[in-house]
Design a protein around this motif. Structure first.
Motif, PDB file in Angstrom:
ATOM      1  N   SER A 164      17.170 -25.256 116.502  1.00 12.28           N
ATOM      2  CA  SER A 164      17.547 -23.865 116.363  1.00 12.28           C
ATOM      3  C   SER A 164      18.498 -23.684 117.645  1.00 12.28           C
ATOM      4  CB  SER A 164      16.117 -23.107 116.875  1.00 12.28           C
ATOM      5  OG  SER A 164      15.712 -23.548 118.245  1.00 12.28           O
ATOM      6  N   ILE A 165      18.964 -22.345 117.313  1.00 12.25           N
ATOM      7  CA  ILE A 165      20.016 -21.867 118.479  1.00 12.25           C
ATOM      8  C   ILE A 165      19.558 -20.620 118.886  1.00 12.25           C
ATOM      9  CG2 ILE A 165      22.370 -21.028 118.750  1.00 12.25           C
ATOM     10  CD1 ILE A 165      23.393 -22.783 116.588  1.00 12.25           C
ATOM     11  N   THR A 166      19.336 -20.314 120.098  1.00 11.61           N
ATOM     12  CA  THR A 166      18.884 -19.037 120.651  1.00 11.61           C
ATOM     13  C   THR A 166      20.095 -18.152 121.324  1.00 11.61           C
ATOM     14  OG1 THR A 166      16.763 -20.196 120.947  1.00 11.61           O
ATOM     15  CG2 THR A 166      17.110 -17.904 122.118  1.00 11.61           C
ATOM     16  N   PHE A 167      19.989 -16.978 120.893  1.00  9.67           N
ATOM     17  CA  PHE A 167      21.133 -16.047 121.655  1.00  9.67           C
ATOM     18  C   PHE A 167      20.343 -14.951 122.233  1.00  9.67           C
ATOM     19  CE2 PHE A 167      22.740 -17.617 117.737  1.00  9.67           C
ATOM     20  CZ  PHE A 167      23.945 -18.251 117.893  1.00  9.67           C
ATOM     21  N   GLU A 168      21.099 -14.527 123.313  1.00  9.25           N
ATOM     22  CA  GLU A 168      20.526 -13.414 123.928  1.00  9.25           C
ATOM     23  C   GLU A 168      21.448 -12.212 123.966  1.00  9.25           C
ATOM     24  OE1 GLU A 168      19.597 -14.359 127.974  1.00  9.25           O
ATOM     25  OE2 GLU A 168      21.615 -15.201 128.344  1.00  9.25           O
ATOM     26  N   LEU A 183      17.877 -13.238 119.320  1.00 11.48           N
ATOM     27  CA  LEU A 183      18.275 -13.653 118.028  1.00 11.48           C
ATOM     28  C   LEU A 183      18.396 -15.145 118.006  1.00 11.48           C
ATOM     29  CD1 LEU A 183      19.570 -13.044 115.099  1.00 11.48           C
ATOM     30  CD2 LEU A 183      21.921 -13.190 116.249  1.00 11.48           C
ATOM     31  N   ILE A 184      17.614 -15.801 117.068  1.00 16.10           N
ATOM     32  CA  ILE A 184      17.302 -17.122 116.991  1.00 16.10           C
ATOM     33  C   ILE A 184      17.745 -17.531 115.488  1.00 16.10           C
ATOM     34  CG2 ILE A 184      15.603 -18.873 116.625  1.00 16.10           C
ATOM     35  CD1 ILE A 184      13.811 -17.345 118.541  1.00 16.10           C
ATOM     36  N   PHE A 185      18.594 -18.620 115.452  1.00 16.01           N
ATOM     37  CA  PHE A 185      19.150 -19.126 114.204  1.00 16.01           C
ATOM     38  C   PHE A 185      18.207 -20.615 113.841  1.00 16.01           C
ATOM     39  CE2 PHE A 185      23.764 -17.616 113.307  1.00 16.01           C
ATOM     40  CZ  PHE A 185      23.425 -16.369 113.220  1.00 16.01           C
ATOM     41  N   ARG A 186      17.667 -20.609 112.934  1.00 16.05           N
ATOM     42  CA  ARG A 186      16.983 -21.702 112.340  1.00 16.05           C
ATOM     43  C   ARG A 186      17.920 -22.206 111.130  1.00 16.05           C
ATOM     44  NH1 ARG A 186      11.279 -20.982 111.786  1.00 16.05           N
ATOM     45  NH2 ARG A 186      11.274 -23.052 111.098  1.00 16.05           N
ATOM     46  N   TRP A 187      17.433 -23.377 110.545  1.00 17.59           N
ATOM     47  CA  TRP A 187      18.149 -23.721 109.057  1.00 17.59           C
ATOM     48  C   TRP A 187      17.242 -24.785 108.391  1.00 17.59           C
ATOM     49  CZ3 TRP A 187      20.403 -24.102 114.196  1.00 17.59           C
ATOM     50  CH2 TRP A 187      20.129 -25.166 114.675  1.00 17.59           C
ATOM     51  N   SER A 188      17.569 -24.720 107.187  1.00 21.56           N
ATOM     52  CA  SER A 188      16.886 -25.728 106.109  1.00 21.56           C
ATOM     53  C   SER A 188      17.665 -25.698 104.866  1.00 21.56           C
ATOM     54  CB  SER A 188      15.297 -25.249 105.988  1.00 21.56           C
ATOM     55  OG  SER A 188      14.697 -26.169 104.913  1.00 21.56           O
ATOM     56  N   GLU A 189      17.843 -26.898 104.573  1.00 23.32           N
ATOM     57  CA  GLU A 189      18.461 -26.918 103.165  1.00 23.32           C
ATOM     58  C   GLU A 189      17.828 -26.643 101.996  1.00 23.32           C
ATOM     59  OE1 GLU A 189      19.510 -31.072 102.835  1.00 23.32           O
ATOM     60  OE2 GLU A 189      20.901 -31.125 104.337  1.00 23.32           O
ATOM     61  N   GLN A 190      16.451 -26.647 102.048  1.00 20.29           N
ATOM     62  CA  GLN A 190      15.548 -26.120 101.147  1.00 20.29           C
ATOM     63  C   GLN A 190      15.372 -24.538 100.878  1.00 20.29           C
ATOM     64  OE1 GLN A 190      14.615 -28.872  99.003  1.00 20.29           O
ATOM     65  NE2 GLN A 190      15.793 -30.129 100.360  1.00 20.29           N
ATOM     66  N   SER A 191      15.750 -24.121  99.898  1.00 21.69           N
ATOM     67  CA  SER A 191      15.494 -22.489  99.531  1.00 21.69           C
ATOM     68  C   SER A 191      14.172 -22.381  99.428  1.00 21.69           C
ATOM     69  CB  SER A 191      16.382 -22.121  98.171  1.00 21.69           C
ATOM     70  OG  SER A 191      16.040 -22.904  97.184  1.00 21.69           O
ATOM     71  N   ALA A 192      13.424 -23.290  98.799  1.00 17.83           N
ATOM     72  CA  ALA A 192      12.048 -22.856  98.917  1.00 17.83           C
ATOM     73  C   ALA A 192      11.280 -22.720 100.038  1.00 17.83           C
ATOM     74  CB  ALA A 192      10.951 -23.951  97.914  1.00 17.83           C
ATOM     75  N   GLN A 193      11.695 -23.603 101.175  1.00 17.59           N
ATOM     76  CA  GLN A 193      11.403 -23.532 102.596  1.00 17.59           C
ATOM     77  C   GLN A 193      11.629 -22.075 103.150  1.00 17.59           C
ATOM     78  OE1 GLN A 193      12.145 -26.710 105.247  1.00 17.59           O
ATOM     79  NE2 GLN A 193      11.300 -25.576 106.974  1.00 17.59           N
ATOM     80  N   ARG A 194      12.897 -21.870 103.071  1.00 16.15           N
ATOM     81  CA  ARG A 194      13.376 -20.392 103.530  1.00 16.15           C
ATOM     82  C   ARG A 194      12.486 -19.254 103.072  1.00 16.15           C
ATOM     83  NH1 ARG A 194      18.243 -23.323 101.991  1.00 16.15           N
ATOM     84  NH2 ARG A 194      18.855 -21.389 100.589  1.00 16.15           N
ATOM     85  N   TRP A 479      16.476 -15.816 112.097  1.00 18.97           N
ATOM     86  CA  TRP A 479      17.423 -15.944 110.999  1.00 18.97           C
ATOM     87  C   TRP A 479      17.426 -17.364 110.354  1.00 18.97           C
ATOM     88  CZ3 TRP A 479      19.982 -13.813 107.104  1.00 18.97           C
ATOM     89  CH2 TRP A 479      21.079 -14.532 106.430  1.00 18.97           C
ATOM     90  N   MET A 480      17.442 -17.551 109.175  1.00 20.82           N
ATOM     91  CA  MET A 480      17.111 -18.983 108.893  1.00 20.82           C
ATOM     92  C   MET A 480      18.229 -19.158 107.709  1.00 20.82           C
ATOM     93  SD  MET A 480      14.087 -21.450 107.052  1.00 20.82           S
ATOM     94  CE  MET A 480      13.478 -22.139 108.792  1.00 20.82           C
ATOM     95  N   GLN A 481      19.332 -20.138 108.264  1.00 16.01           N
ATOM     96  CA  GLN A 481      20.289 -20.219 107.400  1.00 16.01           C
ATOM     97  C   GLN A 481      20.201 -21.755 106.522  1.00 16.01           C
ATOM     98  OE1 GLN A 481      23.698 -19.511 109.777  1.00 16.01           O
ATOM     99  NE2 GLN A 481      23.598 -21.756 110.644  1.00 16.01           N
ATOM    100  N   ASN A 482      21.282 -22.045 105.868  1.00 13.99           N
ATOM    101  CA  ASN A 482      21.121 -23.343 104.851  1.00 13.99           C
ATOM    102  C   ASN A 482      21.495 -24.431 105.823  1.00 13.99           C
ATOM    103  OD1 ASN A 482      21.007 -21.543 102.926  1.00 13.99           O
ATOM    104  ND2 ASN A 482      23.291 -21.429 103.076  1.00 13.99           N
TER     105      ASN A 482
END
Length: 593
Positions: A164-168, A183-194, A479-482
């Motif tokens: 993850s990436i954490t912004f303040e 603000l936190i960014f996470r990610w997953s390639e799987q759309s089902a998991q998102r 937020w979770m992106q790809n």
């Protein structure tokens, strides 16, 4: 009473005595007034008053030290503006010079007209960084990513690689401050998991839900689906220098063998379109139906391969990354579909799934002969599509450029008249169909999804979500992106995952208005342009500070652009050293060897 003989003796009656005394006192009073008047006209006394009257010279020696005689403080050093300039325009690029006219003014002089220049400088790979910090890290994207210094609404707090990436929130932000702290960014390639994490409340927003999940999201009162316009292109790419795709007939045959409509109908959401040319229909001039793409014709495709001497026993490798994009919502399924369609004409295809950053780097270096890729608009003009891909010396993905494609593309970029530009783009589309450096497949509709509790949730056609104006109703928005960014300093990046992260920290001279592709004021509060669009003068905002406390000035702008433009600048490093966007937008580098 008698007086001595040397005195005059006057005897007064009581009444006369009273009159006399009154007269006497009046006379004395007049003498006092007259004395005071005379005193005012006399020279100043030797003891100087605390504040002498103006223009009055002291009558006695040496003045006592006062505030007016204290030593003067040294004046602040005068602003010394930077300037970088090409000796002439023969080097092949667009920029002639960049000059810090004064602390708040920057002037760009171009070698030729560019009506799209404001939109170009609004793209976040041209973010402005503190010039001193840039020099400290030597323009190294990896070093900058560990402690990025921008002017944006968020600052980097931590980046846990692989997680993850954490912004303040930036408390000193010059604009509208975020309504939450983290603000936190996470990610997953799987759309089902998102989607699962969004439904469970583990995240507040997700990028690119799968097309089959749109209806599910719209039916859930706890969620909100926000669609994006299909301002993109999905294409099948070739490197025309690598066998077997160094044969034009082979590429034309593959173009006829792909059923593009079947791909869009089966793997894309509602609102997507089959591509007939490389740019989306919304970009005019650029798009037209004057030269539509090849119709699906597998029999003709097989005949062409035979004429070309194609070896049907060989196995060709199709490279791709399994990262969802608006232009390609189901990469693995589309790759399998293309593999099956080519098998129908006797072509054996081996699928080569690669890690995202490695795939981008490899295609950019020209190492992949056959691959799946796409493009989402960085700004709303056909130059963003044509120039970047087919007239860019720094983009190696298609191999050697075609001069009969490059020439009309570069001419069109310098013309303001839409009709004249369209004539040139029609030439371009005809030549792209002839040479087939790629197969245009689809303009994909896409969306983002948020929980219903997030106020002001939005996206835009450029995938530039303005997280800072959103209100999650709590202290943190997740937020979770790809995928994971390759870096969080983006002059040398092309991947959307990195660009979105950079957008939170860094800012450009102009900024796209939230939810739109319209460039408006950013770090520059205004700009002017001359009549032939060859000189742009930007006026910077006052009081803008970088995250390290440094003040923004015009030299920061010059240094930020010079690091990309000048190949011999010590800060011209980045991550790979390619700087694809700069080459695509502004042509050749200065001092390139």
């Amino acid at each position: 009473m008698p007086f001595r003989d040397d005195r005059i003796q006057i005897q007064l009656s009581p009444k006369e005595e009273i009159v006399f005394k009154r007269s006497f006192f009046t006379f004395v009073a007049l003498l006092v007034v007259l004395s005071l008047a005379l005193a005012a006209c006399q020279p100043k006394p030797t003891e100087a008053p605390t504040q002498p009257p103006a223009q009055q010279e002291p009558t006695k020696a040496p003045e006592q030290p006062t505030a007016t005689t204290a030593p003067e403080q040294p004046a602040a050093p005068a602003f010394e503006g930077m300037k970088v300039e090409a000796p002439n325009c023969d080097y092949g690029g667009e920029l002639k010079s960049i000059e810090a006219v004064d602390a708040q003014t920057v002037k760009f002089t171009l070698c030729y007209p560019d009506p799209a220049f404001p939109s170009k400088v609004a793209f976040n790979v041209f973010a402005i960084v503190d010039s001193e910090y840039l020099a400290q890290v030597g323009g190294d994207s990896i070093k900058m990513s560990d402690a990025p210094v921008g002017t944006g609404p968020f600052k980097l707090k931590s980046w846990v690689r692989g997680d993850s990436i954490t912004f303040e929130a930036n408390p000193d932000y010059w604009g509208e401050k975020p309504k939450y702290q983290t603000l936190i960014f996470r990610w997953s390639e799987q759309s089902a998991q998102r989607l699962l994490e969004l439904q469970s409340g583990q995240v507040d927003g997700i990028d690119n839900p799968a097309p089959e999940d749109f209806a599910t999201i719209e039916a859930d009162s706890n969620l909100q689906l926000i669609p994006r316009d299909p301002l993109n292109i999905f294409y099948i790419g070739f490197n025309v220098d690598l066998a077997p795709f160094n044969n034009e007939k082979v590429r034309q045959a593959f173009a006829m063998a792909i059923d593009r409509k079947k791909i869009v109908d089966n793997y894309y959401p509602e609102g997507s379109e089959v591509a007939t040319v490389f740019v989306p229909p919304a970009l005019k001039p650029g798009w037209s139906d004057a030269n539509p793409w090849y119709e699906y014709n597998p029999e003709m495709a097989k005949q062409l391969l035979t004429e070309a001497g194609f070896d049907f026993n060989q196995e060709v490798k199709l490279s791709f990354r399994n990262v969802v994009r608006g232009y390609l919502p189901t990469p693995d399924k589309v790759a399998q579909e293309i593999q099956a369609q080519l098998a129908e004409i006797g072509v054996k295809v081996k699928l080569n799934q690669m890690e995202s950053a490695a795939f981008i780097d490899s295609t950019a270096a020209g190492n992949e002969a056959f691959y799946l890729l796409g493009w989402g608009a960085d700004y709303p003009d056909a130059t963003n599509f044509y120039d970047y891909h087919f007239a860019n010396d720094n983009n190696k993905q298609f191999g050697t450029l075609f001069p009969d494609i490059v020439e009309p593309i570069r001419k069109a970029a310098q013309i303001s008249d839409p009709a004249e530009r369209q004539k040139l783009y029609d030439e371009v589309n005809a030549k792209l169909k002839e040479h087939v450096p790629m197969i245009p497949v689809a303009h994909g509709a896409s969306a983002v999804a948020f929980t219903a509790s997030v106020k002001n949730a939005m996206t835009g056609p450029l995938s530039n979500e303005p997280f800072f104006i959103m209100d999650p109703g709590k202290d943190t928005l997740v937020w979770m992106q790809n995928g994971e960014p390759a870096a969080i300093y983006c002059p040398d990046e092309t991947d959307g995952e990195a660009l979105r992260a950079c957008q939170q920290i860094f800012e450009t001279l102009l900024l796209f208005k939230p939810g739109t592709a319209e460039a408006g004021p950013g770090l520059a509060e205004s700009y002017t342009v001359n009549g032939d669009a060859t000189e742009y003068v930007f006026t910077l905002r006052k009081g803008v500070k970088f995250h390290n406390g440094a003040d923004l000035d015009a030299n920061d702008v010059v240094a930020s652009f010079k690091a990309q433009w000048d190949a011999k600048d010590p800060n011209h490093k980045g991550r790979t050293g390619t700087f694809e966007y700069f080459g695509a937008f502004f042509g050749a580098f200065l001092n390139a060897e």
